[in-house]
Design a protein around this motif. Sequence first.
Motif, short mmCIF file in Angstrom:
data_model
loop_
_atom_site.label_atom_id
_atom_site.label_comp_id
_atom_site.label_asym_id
_atom_site.label_seq_id
_atom_site.Cartn_x
_atom_site.Cartn_y
_atom_site.Cartn_z
N THR A 108 0.92 -1.23 0.04
CA THR A 108 -0.07 0.13 -0.02
C THR A 108 0.72 1.24 0.04
N ALA A 119 0.05 3.75 1.73
CA ALA A 119 0.23 4.32 3.05
C ALA A 119 1.37 3.85 4.04
N LYS A 121 -8.01 7.58 0.35
CA LYS A 121 -7.96 7.06 1.82
C LYS A 121 -7.29 8.02 2.74
N ILE A 160 -5.74 7.20 6.37
CA ILE A 160 -5.12 5.83 6.97
C ILE A 160 -4.31 6.59 8.26
N GLN A 186 -3.74 -0.78 11.44
CA GLN A 186 -4.42 0.44 10.28
C GLN A 186 -5.67 0.65 10.84
N GLU A 191 -8.49 2.89 9.15
CA GLU A 191 -9.01 3.51 7.83
C GLU A 191 -10.19 4.57 8.39
#
Length: 607
Positions: free
Chosen positions: A152, A154, A183, A185, A202, A204
């Motif tokens: 990802t 992030a 997103k 995050i 994580q 979100e």
Amino acid sequence: MNIIEKFIKVLERYMDNLSIKKKFIQLYIFCVLLPLIITDSVVLYIEDSMESQRQYHEMANVANAVSYNISALVENAGEIAKSMYTNRRMNSFLEKQYESNSDYYAEYQNFFQDSTLENVLGMNQIVFTLYTDNPTVVKGGKIDTMSNLKETAAYEAWKERGENEGLFFVYERKRYANSYHRKIILLQNLDFFSKNKEKMLQIEFDYNSMMRMLRRMKFDNEVLICQGDAIVLSNGPFSGVGKKFDMISVQQKMGYKQTITLHGAKLDIYVLKADNRVRSKIVRFLPILGFLVIINVVLPMGFVLLLNHSFTKRIRGLSKVFQSVNGEHLVQMAHEDGRDEIGSMIRNYNRMVKRTNELIQTVYKNKIKEQEILVGRKNAELLALQSQINPHFLFNALESIRMRSLLKEENETADMVEKLAIMQRQYVDWGNDSVEIEQELEFVKAYLSLQKYRFGDRLNYNLEIDPECAQIRIPKLTIVTFVENACVHGIESKASPGWIFVRAYKREEQLYIEIEDTGSGIEEQKLYQMQHDMQNADIEMLKNKKSVGMLNACLRLKMYTEDHVCFEIEGEEGVGTWITICIPMEYLSFAEGCVNGPVCKRGKEIC
């Protein structure tokens, strides 16, 4: 006189030169329109400044409210992340080696019955996922492998920042789909108890829920939350979660700005200005403003024009009748109506005209008749005197003497009389003040021939004229005046023989006339004075100087060439004197019918 008095004098002279209509217009502008504009402008400026201050405080309140709500939401999630970070049971659950999948599922059920996790699961604005590299953990539900997290954007941003936890706004591809979306995050590294296994949390945030939260605040101002130049959140028109973040413009950056930092993410909150309420009020009250403009601008202007007409109509009538002073009879004004000062002035003027016409009749006309009789008598006397001194009588007498000398074979005397007649005719023939250079040199030759009878071998002369210059016209008796000066002041005062040279030639569109003598010369100081007097000759010099021959010639040359003539004089005692006259060809004319012309001054052909 101080500066204020000088300014008042200048202003009075300026006003005296204006027409009455312009005076009334300026009175209206400076006493009505300009004060009205300045006053209204100051009021509008103050109102606009107060509105700007009020908007500034409103924008600051909006920024504080947005900052509070966003911070509260993120910090709430951050507290949850910290509680999980220090949760020993979670660390054991993620690091435990499970013998079978059934053992894992049993532990999974027990773990997620924890009250804290139940509260997190109940929040509809966030979704959390635990990542681990424990191979005995089965991927599913809220558990996933670290390999999937490392793919990802992030995680890449978290690695680049190098901190234990952080908030990230990313635009990345959905898992198990070929599409991208935005997103928000929050990543938390779970290494508080052990670093044997790589574990991360994580959280979100629901992007749409956060956008709706900003809109529900119902601010009049548009709010932009930016990370760098990317607009990550806004209460404005939503461009879609599946599109890249919009970029903020320079104009949008001019709004109110507040900066906050949430878990390592630096966010700029821009609050844009709402529509100017002062301008909206002006638009709303435009009909009333139009009515006020008519009352304050149009009506005073109409009244000023009416006053102007009342003044100027009668004053123009006065001005018109005043023009009758050039005639023999003054004219009265037909209308004497009006009780103001102008009406009184008109009535007084009519009385003055009546009295003046009576005086003109009794005195002025009689005086004119006497003057006409006197002028007629003077004209008769002048005509009689003119007939007595008619130059033809003198020329006829000189011709009779010359013929008698020829009969008696006195040829030398006859030649002298002939030269004298030529010179005398040139002096008295003033019908035209200009003459061709070749004619002027003929006169110079006659003059030098007469002078040679006087000086004998002491006088020698040479005349040279460029054929191109023969037909150029110059003021009469110009060259001969300088030649006469050379004879009197040069040759006469020298015992030994001397020469006089006269030259006329053209060079680079300039006419040059040179008069040179080898006489006694001029001392240096007098030479400078003569140079100054020749170049600056005027009427006053002619009145004050005793010897005016050369000054008269210089002045006539300056007048003939519109002051575009240069004089240069050089000399040395005991050696001689040299005078040069330089005239641009464009200020000279040719004789009519010559091959170079006819042309007029400035070189233009005669039509």
